[in-house]
Write an enzyme that holds these catalytic residues in place. Structure first.
Site, mmCIF file in Angstrom:
data_model
loop_
_atom_site.group_PDB
_atom_site.id
_atom_site.type_symbol
_atom_site.label_atom_id
_atom_site.label_comp_id
_atom_site.label_asym_id
_atom_site.label_seq_id
_atom_site.Cartn_x
_atom_site.Cartn_y
_atom_site.Cartn_z
ATOM 1 N N CYS A 80 -66.638 38.399 29.857
ATOM 2 C CA CYS A 80 -67.726 39.243 30.359
ATOM 3 C C CYS A 80 -67.194 40.602 30.821
ATOM 4 O O CYS A 80 -66.510 40.695 31.851
ATOM 5 C CB CYS A 80 -68.445 38.523 31.498
ATOM 6 S SG CYS A 80 -69.623 39.538 32.405
ATOM 7 N N CYS B 47 -68.365 41.831 34.297
ATOM 8 C CA CYS B 47 -67.716 41.057 35.367
ATOM 9 C C CYS B 47 -66.401 41.710 35.778
ATOM 10 O O CYS B 47 -66.040 41.723 36.960
ATOM 11 C CB CYS B 47 -67.450 39.627 34.898
ATOM 12 S SG CYS B 47 -68.920 38.658 34.485
#
Length: 351
Positions: A75, A78
């Protein structure tokens, strides 16, 4: 607490799932060492697993606010948000604890938390969920949200440790449009906050207990098959669920993800990329590389490739590219920011 929605997330990348399992094992070993560091910022940042969730999050939150960062290795957003949260946790000096949850390594926990998109951040106070937010917000807005969480904690009677002063941020009105700032909005809206957003309410999955409740059988069977690399078994589990519940969006998404892996597994990836580079107008060649990119977690690259085909072609070829792009949208949560952006771009190209 049964999952309202379910996504395999990193299951589309079997390599990522293996790496996640290794990270989970390393985290467990690190936490089992007496006096060992709990995370990258010592005692203020901890890695949480399904086995340690009740102790490290539920019980700890009865005395200290816990902010959960749900993330995955693949991700991109993230990787932007997590360092901000870790830095703020260190600055707070114990006023709150950052609990990091790798959703790939902890599938049952992410299902119980009804994770639909990451990064996802929620707070836990006294064993209860309060509103959180989705996506990588700017640091100033993250600070403001944390200040609001601490203000709620104080109202609940929690004695906060001495640390950075967040009272000013807590007293300010959240700017319009900030995810999770308004009462009742954010990742936990409708399930982690009381009606009207006035403080937290009990969340069934957060009550002390022997562990995280299991996911529905069909989903659990499909995930177990994915874990052992049995694509046919995973597809069969989803197909059986769809035979009983034809409109089940969870099973539809799961089956689409399994089929993506099947397609990618059949590709010679080096050849697929050469073909796409040599034949930019070949819709099938571009679709194969888009599949590979999405399966590797590069959703934006996959979407942009097919949007480029839609932009350059017309007639049947354009329709083929559009249809494949829309099918890839279905592999991600509908509120995923990359999906929203690509849908908007597609709309502008077609109308």
């Amino acid at each position: 607490m049964q999952p309202r929605d379910f996504s395999l997330y990193g299951a589309v990348d079997l390599g990522a799932r293996q790496a996640a399992a290794q990270r989970r094992q390393q985290a467990a070993q690190s936490q089992s060492q007496p006096g060992g560091p709990a995370g990258s910022n010592g005692e203020f940042v901890i890695e949480v697993t399904e086995e340690t969730f009740n102790t490290d999050v539920v019980e700890r939150s009865r005395t200290t606010p816990v902010i959960m960062d749900l993330w995955a290795e693949w991700c991109g957003p993230c990787k932007q948000l997590s360092p901000v949260l870790e830095r703020l946790a260190a600055e707070a000096g114990g006023q709150w604890i950052l609990a990091k949850v790798d959703v790939d390594a902890n599938p049952q926990l992410s299902a119980a938390l009804q994770v639909q998109s990451i990064p996802m951040v929620v707070a836990v106070l006294g064993g209860q969920l309060v509103d959180g937010f989705l996506g990588a917000m700017p640091e100033a807005q993250v600070r403001q949200w944390i200040g609001q969480v601490l203000a709620v904690a104080e109202k609940m009677g929690m004695q906060l440790a001495d640390g950075a002063d967040d009272e000013d941020a807590a007293d300010e009105e959240a700017p319009a449009g900030v995810p999770g700032a308004a009462a009742g909005s954010g990742a936990a809206a409708g399930r982690g906050a009381a009606p009207g957003g006035r403080g937290p309410r009990a969340a069934g999955g957060f009550a002390p207990g022997p562990g995280v409740p299991p996911m529905p059988p069909a989903y659990a069977e499909a995930r177990a098959a994915m874990e052992r690399g049995d694509l046919d078994g995973a597809a069969k589990a989803f197909e059986q669920e769809l035979a009983v519940n034809p409109g089940d969006p969870v099973a539809k998404t799961g089956l689409a993800q399994v089929n993506l892996i099947r397609r990618v597994s059949s590709y010679d990836q080096a050849k697929a990329r050469r073909d796409a580079a040599e034949h930019p107008g070949d819709v099938a060649a571009q679709a194969r590389v888009a599949d590979i990119d999405l399966a590797s977690g590069r959703a934006e690259e996959a979407f942009n490739r097919l949007l480029g085909v839609v932009r350059r072609t017309s007639g049947e070829e354009r329709d083929q590219a559009r249809a494949h792009l829309v099918s890839l949208f279905d592999l991600l949560p509908p509120n995923d920011p990359q999906v929203k952006k690509a849908r908007s771009t597609l709309s502008s190209l077609l109308f």
